[in-house]
Structure formats: C-alpha cells, structure tokens
Design an enzyme around this catalytic site. Sequence first.
Site, PDB file in Angstrom:
ATOM      1  N   ASN A   1       0.858  -1.187   0.000  1.00 53.92           N
ATOM      2  CA  ASN A   1       0.000   0.000   0.000  1.00 53.92           C
ATOM      3  C   ASN A   1       0.893   1.235   0.000  1.00 53.92           C
ATOM      4  OD1 ASN A   1      -1.849   2.013   0.422  1.00 53.92           O
ATOM      5  ND2 ASN A   1      -2.373   1.416   2.531  1.00 53.92           N
TER       6      ASN A   1
ATOM      7  N   LYS B   1       0.049   4.239  -0.436  1.00 54.81           N
ATOM      8  CA  LYS B   1      -0.654   5.443   0.042  1.00 54.81           C
ATOM      9  C   LYS B   1      -0.435   6.591  -0.952  1.00 54.81           C
ATOM     10  CE  LYS B   1      -0.205   3.574   4.633  1.00 54.81           C
ATOM     11  NZ  LYS B   1      -0.276   3.751   6.062  1.00 54.81           N
TER      12      LYS B   1
ATOM     13  N   HIS C   1      -9.787   1.415   4.514  1.00 54.83           N
ATOM     14  CA  HIS C   1      -8.531   1.623   5.251  1.00 54.83           C
ATOM     15  C   HIS C   1      -8.773   2.626   6.378  1.00 54.83           C
ATOM     16  CE1 HIS C   1      -4.439   2.875   6.172  1.00 54.83           C
ATOM     17  NE2 HIS C   1      -4.057   1.715   5.656  1.00 54.83           N
TER      18      HIS C   1
ATOM     19  N   GLU D   1      -7.185   5.078   7.363  1.00 56.01           N
ATOM     20  CA  GLU D   1      -6.970   6.487   6.991  1.00 56.01           C
ATOM     21  C   GLU D   1      -8.181   7.041   6.244  1.00 56.01           C
ATOM     22  OE1 GLU D   1      -3.210   5.784   5.112  1.00 56.01           O
ATOM     23  OE2 GLU D   1      -2.343   5.335   7.065  1.00 56.01           O
TER      24      GLU D   1
ATOM     25  N   GLU E   1      -5.862  -4.590  10.734  1.00 55.73           N
ATOM     26  CA  GLU E   1      -4.906  -3.492  10.857  1.00 55.73           C
ATOM     27  C   GLU E   1      -5.172  -2.725  12.153  1.00 55.73           C
ATOM     28  OE1 GLU E   1      -2.738  -2.544   7.072  1.00 55.73           O
ATOM     29  OE2 GLU E   1      -4.302  -1.050   7.284  1.00 55.73           O
TER      30      GLU E   1
ATOM     31  N   GLY F   1       1.552   2.753  10.650  1.00 55.31           N
ATOM     32  CA  GLY F   1       2.456   3.883  10.413  1.00 55.31           C
ATOM     33  C   GLY F   1       3.164   4.388  11.653  1.00 55.31           C
TER      34      GLY F   1
ATOM     35  N   SER G   1       2.985  -1.594  10.583  1.00 51.74           N
ATOM     36  CA  SER G   1       4.413  -1.586  10.920  1.00 51.74           C
ATOM     37  C   SER G   1       5.109  -2.920  10.633  1.00 51.74           C
ATOM     38  CB  SER G   1       4.623  -1.176  12.378  1.00 51.74           C
ATOM     39  OG  SER G   1       4.166   0.141  12.594  1.00 51.74           O
TER      40      SER G   1
HETATM   41  P1  PGA Z   1       2.441   0.670   7.726  1.00 51.13           P
HETATM   42  O1  PGA Z   1       1.007   0.847   7.048  1.00 51.13           O
HETATM   43  O2  PGA Z   1       3.005  -0.632   7.219  1.00 51.13           O
HETATM   44  O3  PGA Z   1       3.216   1.861   7.272  1.00 51.13           O
HETATM   45  O4  PGA Z   1       2.216   0.629   9.205  1.00 51.13           O
HETATM   46  C1  PGA Z   1       0.136  -0.221   6.869  1.00 51.13           C
HETATM   47  C2  PGA Z   1      -1.121   0.245   6.222  1.00 51.13           C
HETATM   48  O5  PGA Z   1      -1.544   1.382   6.463  1.00 51.13           O
HETATM   49  O6  PGA Z   1      -1.753  -0.501   5.432  1.00 51.13           O
END
Ligand code: PGA
Length: 223
Positions: free
Chosen positions: A8, A10, A89, A91, A147, A153, A185
């Site tokens: 992903n 983003k 997601h 976000e 998640e 993140g 992460s």
């Molecule tokens: P990250 O993000 O691996 O940077 O923690 C995962 C995600 O948002 O799908």
Amino acid sequence: MKSLIVANWKCNPATLKDGQGIFREIKGKMGLVKSEVVICPPFVYLPVIGKGLVLGAQDAFWEKAGAYTGEISPAMLRDMGCRYVIVGHSERRRVFRETDEMANKKVRAALAEKINPILCIDRLSQLKAGIKGLNSKDLKSLIVAFEPLSAIGTGRPYPAGKAQKMYWGIRKIIGKDARILYGGSVNSGNASSYVKEAGFQGLLVGGASLKPREFIGIIKEIS
Ligand code: PGA
C-alpha cells in the site's frame, strides 16, 4: 496456498518517475519468489507504472459511472488491469469519514466487477458490517486485513500473539475461505511472526513497501 503480500503505497511517491523506479526494483528482485505480490500505487500511476506485477487500487467508489466528481469506479479499475482493491482503510475512515456502510457498498461493488476487495478492519464490528449481504461465493474472493490502529504507520507492530487471537475471531465470522492479512508496521524482522507463527495468509505493507530492499526482505522472509 501462496501467501499474499500487498504493498500500500498510500499517497506516495510524489512523481511517476520515482514510482516506476520502485516498481522496477521490486520486480527485478522478485526472482523465484512464490508469494503473490500486489502493488497498490496511487490511482494516476496505475496504467503507466509498469508491467509484470499484479496491480491493486487503494480505494474505489461504489457506483459504476455517473455524476460523482472525483470518484473512480471498480469498472474503471478493472479496465486498468486491477485485480485487487483496498477498502475501508483506517486512513479513509479517519480522514475522509468513511463509514462501515460505505465500506460495505465498496466491497460489494468490487465483487460485482470481479475485483478482490481487501477489507481493512481493526475490530470485529467493522468486519460484520463490511460483509453484510455477501454470500459464500463472495467470501471466496474476499480478503480481510486486520490493521490495529496503534500499529499503522507508527513503527509499533502489534504483538503477534494478540494478532493471532484476532485472527481466530475473524476466521470464526468469515468461515474458512477468505484470506486474512495482518497490517501495521510490518518489516523484514517481524513479517514471519505474523505469517509463520500467528497463521495469517499474508501481509498488508505500508511504509516498508516503498523501500524495495526492505519489501523484498519481507517477501523472502515469508516465502
Ligand atoms: P504501515 O502501514 O506498514 O506503514 O504501518 C500499513 C497500512 O496502512 O496498510
């Protein structure tokens, strides 16, 4: 079954040239990797990012076409060669106020276009709402990504043992067919604890998927 590893990206990277560079490097290092790898770049890069890796999108609207300024439909994604789409997601839920009901509409719209939805959840109530109206055939194409908010993140991965408990909670609700991924992460040091120890069928990788060497390290770790 092959593990599924979803990148992903983003809202990254800022230029197509950089995106193509990352794509090429990942592709070049894949070698004999047995996992299924999916790259989800920003929408605008999809048709031009490169060939030879499976593509996914980071979101989709639920209507096929019409007066919806700014939206992208699953039919359009399919036409661009996408086989997967990330839905709900955290976000999207936090920044764009997306609801469980919207995630459910997107899941169903993706399935109607034969695109595999990757439904992101951090609690079981989101899963139950997100899969409303799905039949047993739909569940075969569904992918659920657990998640945990605290891990996305942040550089603070969720303990694999706790993730495993959630895995079984999800499995109980969706039955045996849908694949379940862990995301939050993930790096090459912790990837195998989720797949080999906790039993997830793959990973959803954010930050580390923009670093080809690290991303390949994750793939090799679980292959
Ligand atoms: P990250 O993000 O691996 O940077 O923690 C995962 C995600 O948002 O799908």
